[in-house]
Design an enzyme around this catalytic site. Structure first.
Site, mmCIF file in Angstrom:
data_model
loop_
_atom_site.group_PDB
_atom_site.id
_atom_site.type_symbol
_atom_site.label_atom_id
_atom_site.label_comp_id
_atom_site.label_asym_id
_atom_site.label_seq_id
_atom_site.Cartn_x
_atom_site.Cartn_y
_atom_site.Cartn_z
ATOM 1 N N HIS A 1 17.525 7.445 16.229
ATOM 2 C CA HIS A 1 18.702 6.611 16.008
ATOM 3 C C HIS A 1 20.006 7.395 16.047
ATOM 4 C CE1 HIS A 1 20.860 3.162 14.482
ATOM 5 N NE2 HIS A 1 21.248 3.788 13.392
ATOM 6 N N HIS B 1 15.748 5.607 12.645
ATOM 7 C CA HIS B 1 15.995 4.367 11.895
ATOM 8 C C HIS B 1 14.641 3.763 11.553
ATOM 9 C CE1 HIS B 1 17.440 0.436 10.741
ATOM 10 N NE2 HIS B 1 18.678 0.883 10.815
ATOM 11 N N ARG C 1 22.153 11.238 7.533
ATOM 12 C CA ARG C 1 23.369 10.423 7.458
ATOM 13 C C ARG C 1 23.162 9.189 6.589
ATOM 14 N NH1 ARG C 1 25.219 5.961 10.418
ATOM 15 N NH2 ARG C 1 23.212 6.013 11.468
ATOM 16 N N ARG D 1 17.242 6.624 4.258
ATOM 17 C CA ARG D 1 16.582 6.283 5.508
ATOM 18 C C ARG D 1 15.429 7.222 5.888
ATOM 19 N NH1 ARG D 1 20.923 4.679 9.982
ATOM 20 N NH2 ARG D 1 21.219 2.836 8.730
ATOM 21 N N GLU E 1 23.464 -1.192 2.207
ATOM 22 C CA GLU E 1 22.385 -0.618 3.025
ATOM 23 C C GLU E 1 21.765 0.524 2.232
ATOM 24 O OE1 GLU E 1 23.963 -1.654 7.506
ATOM 25 O OE2 GLU E 1 24.439 0.322 6.723
#
Ligand code: SIN
Length: 523
Positions: free
Chosen positions: A345, A237, A380, A284, A115
């Site tokens: 998110h 997200h 994160r 992200r 990811e």
């Protein structure tokens, strides 16, 4: 009611903690409080999986440590990052021992995916519904223990503190809980109280979090005078399905980009290469801001995720839930582009805890998304949250055993804790008023406290949220307490703290982006 341990919230953190403690201390009575049913909660919606170093031929702890630190924009706590990543593998093996299934390759090794922000394939997963599988296995395990009981359909009202007992121990003595079925408020005293109540996504209109993510533990901890840290660091997200389906925002896992899916704008251009060398697998926060930038430039409502280059077999085997959900609204990911937008998110900030998840209040622990451990820094790293939960649940359970041995309070003390003191009621339609105030709060958060902020926007938000806070206090004072009022009371307090903390920041890091301090439109 009295219990040795009161755990509020039954996702991966609360359940893992309860299992660990029940194993270590069979004579300890553990009570779990679930907002809805035992299987509902944020964990169940986690699609990606758990980031753990398990393929030691290719991956190393140091690589995962660096990825976490870089994704967090160099703001994470190095010591915490180090121990979380090194302890992760043992904790993962426990989940497997307890019956959790993870996808395996033909050679029986774990099937690892990638990811955003990860330099190696290290996400352990079960198809595209890893959280649901973990939750299933944990519930099954919890039910094996005679010393664990649980109450479904109950919500935290307030933590019991010195304020209620007129003492001065800086201690938490349990909690007042309201039933969502008959709205009765019960008092549960406990030697140790654990908050594992998840996040605050419902402060925003578009969120990947389920309806229960209303900042309950954060609001209660704030009123109990525990410290809340880093609340401005709300992670969006990049890819949620647009528009909502039946009023809910559906997550499109980042693992899809890990397998090769590409973000495209309305002109059909792959745009991430303009913004970051890691393109679609950039951290992200950068991907989310790049998408908003494209949406603004193209004057569109969303961008697209193109997964048509992924082999049909991979899409159908690894992402059945996504394929099914997209198909239910007429999108076939095997052939069609998927319309997506960023959605709130994950809260990287939360209740300040130490390396064992103890808060600044004696007898109170916080684990998982509602806590702030320092692991995530300013952003994160994908799939590090379930990792954080299993590592800190383990540590908290060990520390709890020590605390139980050393509790200075006599059993009689708990008998003196007063019952919940109700208010006198005056309003006629609190349900409608509660709903209206909640809509107003969400509107302010969307407009001024979202992905891109400005100082003026934050000042406006501060003024409006403060006014709403007073309106909600009045609503609370004048009405029979309902679960909806409890939620709103928590949401407004947490929004207010978040806005105030945002105004103090004079530098952009990770997910926090104020235009007035920006040197680059995205970074
Ligand atoms: C995802 O599956 O994209 C979400 C994983 C995460 O938020 O860690």
């Amino acid at each position: 009611m009295h219990t040795d341990i009161l755990v509020i919230g039954t996702g991966i953190s609360g359940l893992t903690y309860a299992i660990k403690l029940a194993e270590k201390s069979p004579a300890t009575k553990i009570t779990l409080i679930c907002k809805q049913q035992l299987d509902e909660g944020n964990t169940r919606y986690a699609q990606g999986g758990i980031a753990v170093v398990s393929n030691f031929k290719k991956d190393t702890f140091d690589k995962h440590i660096m990825d976490t630190y870089i994704a967090g924009d160099y703001q994470g706590d190095k010591e915490v990052i180090d121990f979380v990543i090194r302890e992760g593998n043992d904790r993962l093996n426990e989940l497997i021992d307890w019956g959790t299934q993870f996808d395996k390759k033909e050679n029986n090794r774990l099937d690892l995916t990638k990811e955003g922000g990860h330099s190696e394939k290290r996400i352990v997963h079960f198809k595209d519904h890893s959280g649901a599988e973990i939750q299933r296995a944990l519930i099954q395990k919890v039910k094996e223990f005679q010393n664990i009981q649980y109450f479904e359909n109950h919500i935290l009202v307030d933590l019991i503190t010195d304020h209620h007992t007129k003492t001065n121990h800086q201690t938490c003595y349990g909690a007042y809980i309201i039933s969502t079925l008959d709205e009765e408020i019960i008092k549960i005293t406990a030697q140790i109280t654990v908050l594992s109540t998840g996040g605050l996504g419902q402060l925003y209109d578009f969120t990947t979090n389920p309806a229960g993510a209303t900042a309950d533990g954060l609001g209660a901890a704030y009123r109990a005078k525990a410290f809340l840290e880093k609340l401005p660091f709300v992670q969006f997200h990049p890819t949620a399905l647009f528009p909502k389906v039946n009023g809910e925002t559906f997550l499109i896992t980042e693992a899809l980009r890990g397998e090769g899916a590409i973000l495209k704008n309305h002109l059909g251009e792959a745009f991430m290469e303009k913004y970051h060398p890691s393109k679609d697998l950039a951290p992200r926060d950068i991907v989310a801001r790049s998408i908003i930038q494209e949406i603004k430039t193209q004057k569109s409502k969303h961008v697209y995720l193109d997964a048509t280059n992924i082999k049909a077999k991979v899409l159908l085997n690894h992402f059945p839930y996504i394929v099914e959900n997209c198909q239910s609204v007429g999108i076939n990911p095997l052939e069609d582009l998927i319309p997506v937008i960023p959605a709130a998110h994950y809260s990287c900030g939360g209740i300040k805890v130490d390396e064992n998840s103890s808060t600044t209040l004696k007898g109170l622990y916080a684990i998982g998304e509602c806590s702030h451990t320092g692991l995530h820094g300013a952003n994160r790293l994908a799939s590090n949250s379930l990792l954080e939960s299993i590592v800190f649940s383990h540590r908290a359970a060990i520390k709890t055993c020590v605390d139980l041995e050393n509790n200075p309070l006599e059993k009689d003390f708990y008998l003196k804790v007063p019952d919940w003191k109700g208010q006198s009621y005056t309003s006629t339609n609190p349900a409608k008023q509660t709903q209206d105030l909640r809509k107003q709060l969400c509107k302010i958060m969307n407009e001024d406290v979202g992905i891109f902020k400005t100082t003026q926007g934050l000042i406006n938000a501060q003024k409006q949220v403060k006014q709403l806070y007073f309106d909600i206090v009045q609503l609370y004072n004048n009405n029979k307490l309902s679960p909806q009022i409890c939620e709103l009371r928590n949401m407004v307090s947490v929004a207010y703290v978040m806005v105030n903390q945002s105004l103090i920041l004079t530098q952009n890091n990770g997910v926090f982006y104020n235009h007035d301090y920006a040197t680059n439109p995205i970074l």
